[in-house]
Design a protein around this motif. Sequence first.
Motif, PDB file in Angstrom:
ATOM      1  N   GLN A 173      42.173  36.726  47.321  1.00  0.00           N
ATOM      2  CA  GLN A 173      42.636  38.109  47.461  1.00  0.00           C
ATOM      3  C   GLN A 173      43.340  38.654  46.212  1.00  0.00           C
ATOM      4  O   GLN A 173      43.188  39.830  45.873  1.00  0.00           O
ATOM      5  CB  GLN A 173      43.558  38.235  48.674  1.00  0.00           C
ATOM      6  CG  GLN A 173      42.827  38.361  50.005  1.00  0.00           C
ATOM      7  CD  GLN A 173      42.490  37.019  50.624  1.00  0.00           C
ATOM      8  OE1 GLN A 173      42.579  35.976  49.974  1.00  0.00           O
ATOM      9  NE2 GLN A 173      42.091  37.020  51.888  1.00  0.00           N
TER      10      GLN A 173
ATOM     11  N   THR B 249      44.520  38.124  42.006  1.00  0.00           N
ATOM     12  CA  THR B 249      44.340  37.429  40.725  1.00  0.00           C
ATOM     13  C   THR B 249      45.609  37.595  39.917  1.00  0.00           C
ATOM     14  O   THR B 249      46.014  38.719  39.578  1.00  0.00           O
ATOM     15  CB  THR B 249      43.147  38.005  39.941  1.00  0.00           C
ATOM     16  OG1 THR B 249      41.956  37.853  40.721  1.00  0.00           O
ATOM     17  CG2 THR B 249      42.975  37.273  38.618  1.00  0.00           C
TER      18      THR B 249
ATOM     19  N   THR C  85      43.423  43.063  42.778  1.00  0.00           N
ATOM     20  CA  THR C  85      43.221  42.626  44.159  1.00  0.00           C
ATOM     21  C   THR C  85      41.731  42.705  44.472  1.00  0.00           C
ATOM     22  O   THR C  85      41.009  43.531  43.904  1.00  0.00           O
ATOM     23  CB  THR C  85      44.006  43.507  45.148  1.00  0.00           C
ATOM     24  OG1 THR C  85      43.513  44.856  45.074  1.00  0.00           O
ATOM     25  CG2 THR C  85      45.488  43.501  44.808  1.00  0.00           C
ATOM     26  N   THR C  86      41.275  41.854  45.387  1.00  0.00           N
ATOM     27  CA  THR C  86      39.845  41.746  45.677  1.00  0.00           C
ATOM     28  C   THR C  86      39.596  41.792  47.177  1.00  0.00           C
ATOM     29  O   THR C  86      40.179  40.984  47.922  1.00  0.00           O
ATOM     30  CB  THR C  86      39.277  40.424  45.123  1.00  0.00           C
ATOM     31  OG1 THR C  86      39.517  40.358  43.714  1.00  0.00           O
ATOM     32  CG2 THR C  86      37.786  40.320  45.398  1.00  0.00           C
TER      33      THR C  86
ATOM     34  N   SER D 132      40.840  44.185  52.747  1.00  0.00           N
ATOM     35  CA  SER D 132      41.178  44.761  51.446  1.00  0.00           C
ATOM     36  C   SER D 132      42.687  44.740  51.282  1.00  0.00           C
ATOM     37  O   SER D 132      43.407  45.425  52.020  1.00  0.00           O
ATOM     38  CB  SER D 132      40.666  46.197  51.331  1.00  0.00           C
ATOM     39  OG  SER D 132      39.254  46.231  51.367  1.00  0.00           O
TER      40      SER D 132
END
Length: 476
Positions: free
Chosen positions: A297, A299, A390-391, A407
């Motif tokens: 989620q 980095t 964020t991913t 998300s």
Amino acid sequence: MGSKAILLVSVAVFLATAGCATRSTARGDGGTGIIDGSGGDGSGGDGSVIPNPGPNAIVTGRVWAPGNAPGMVPAGQEIPVFGAVVRLTSGMPEPIPSTAYCQRCVEVSGVHGIATHDGSFSIAGITPGDYYLVVEKGQFRIQTPITLLAGETRAIEQELTTLPSIADPASGRFVPRVAVASGNYDDLQDVLGKMQIGTVNASGTYEVAPGSESIDFYTNGGEEYGTPAGSLEDLVSNLDRMRQYHIIFIPCAADDNTSALQSQSNLRNIRDYVALGGKLYVTDWSGEWMDNVFPAQLTLQNDDGFGFGSENADTPASAYDAASNSWDTSLFGDADGDSYDSNNAEVVDDDLFAWLNGQMGPDAEDPTIIGTFDPSHFDVVDSWNTIEMTTPVQVGLDEEGLPLIDSPKAYVIGGHGTDTPKLPLTVTFEPAGCGRVLYSTYHTTDTAHAGLVPQERILLYLIMEIGVCIEEPILI
């Protein structure tokens, strides 16, 4: 997402807001905080209370944070609660479960209202009679028997609308069970003391006191409070023990217990605790307790060679294999980033912005200065990690077999000093299951002081916010 109040299916009413990642529900009642007891709108359209036109009753009031109602703190520094559900029930509500549990949301029915950003509420059209007045947010609840008369407009006393600090279920007071891994650098427990879950001394430092019964402290390199319940490694090696807590806090620390993260069973315990409804709150250099377990989620920025942070701060998403529910620990980062202050921090969550806007308290840079907070521009001090990005992550399937994407949700952003672009400083996400993870790059409490600076008030807000229910079905 639509705007609606929500109810925990099995046990209690909870409000879910637009924060806490995209799978959580939207907030309250569109901002008026006035809901007719018959289900219609009881307001005059502008948030004002309409005159009582008949034999029914009206109740009004404001919801206050634990330990922060008028008379408990210096005038002007009171803290309201946004999004608390206020309802009237004919029978005693079911108790809040005493362990981590899954909260599913449904529409609220019956006589209820939702507290606005300043904590105010009004409920009209109430049939006279005997009720339990129930005020709650997350796992904080106060419930009190009251009698309403025909034609009565009653301003509820603040003693009945201030969320409790001490758990006493027999008298209708519920407080979340909390574990704190006492760290070297972030005195997060001071905020709990200022909520009177325990206490603080004149300098603002936490002390064990009545109310501390809701907190168990685990050793993780920092100061010990009372008799520790064990080490952080002891905690994460026992899922049954973890489940005793609604929230586990792991504030910024050195590496005292991080060897526990080399154990596949401990990693699964942390992941399973969140899946079962637990809330994991991690700050700063303790980020490996979040990023090793849930690496996809967020980095974290690795050192570029010019600072003194770690060249291996981030744990890449490839460290976790969902198919086998296992980790390649050789890829783990240590989440030990570089130090900076954000002098251009801003709140990017609409509800948190409206709630914090205009509140008064000490300045983060100099807590002896009392001022009015501007959530569009304020100081966040003592960050020791940078979230590069964020991913969105697929965390499972919904009830129709479609991909369910989590998300991560940023609440606060800021730069290094006054640099741009601004990057996330406080983020929540919802992995598979029905719990939540919250990570802040900064120390919640940098130094001992009286009152609550903006970044501490944000913690108080989020302690209650991460406790609200989950709307979407989560299939693991």
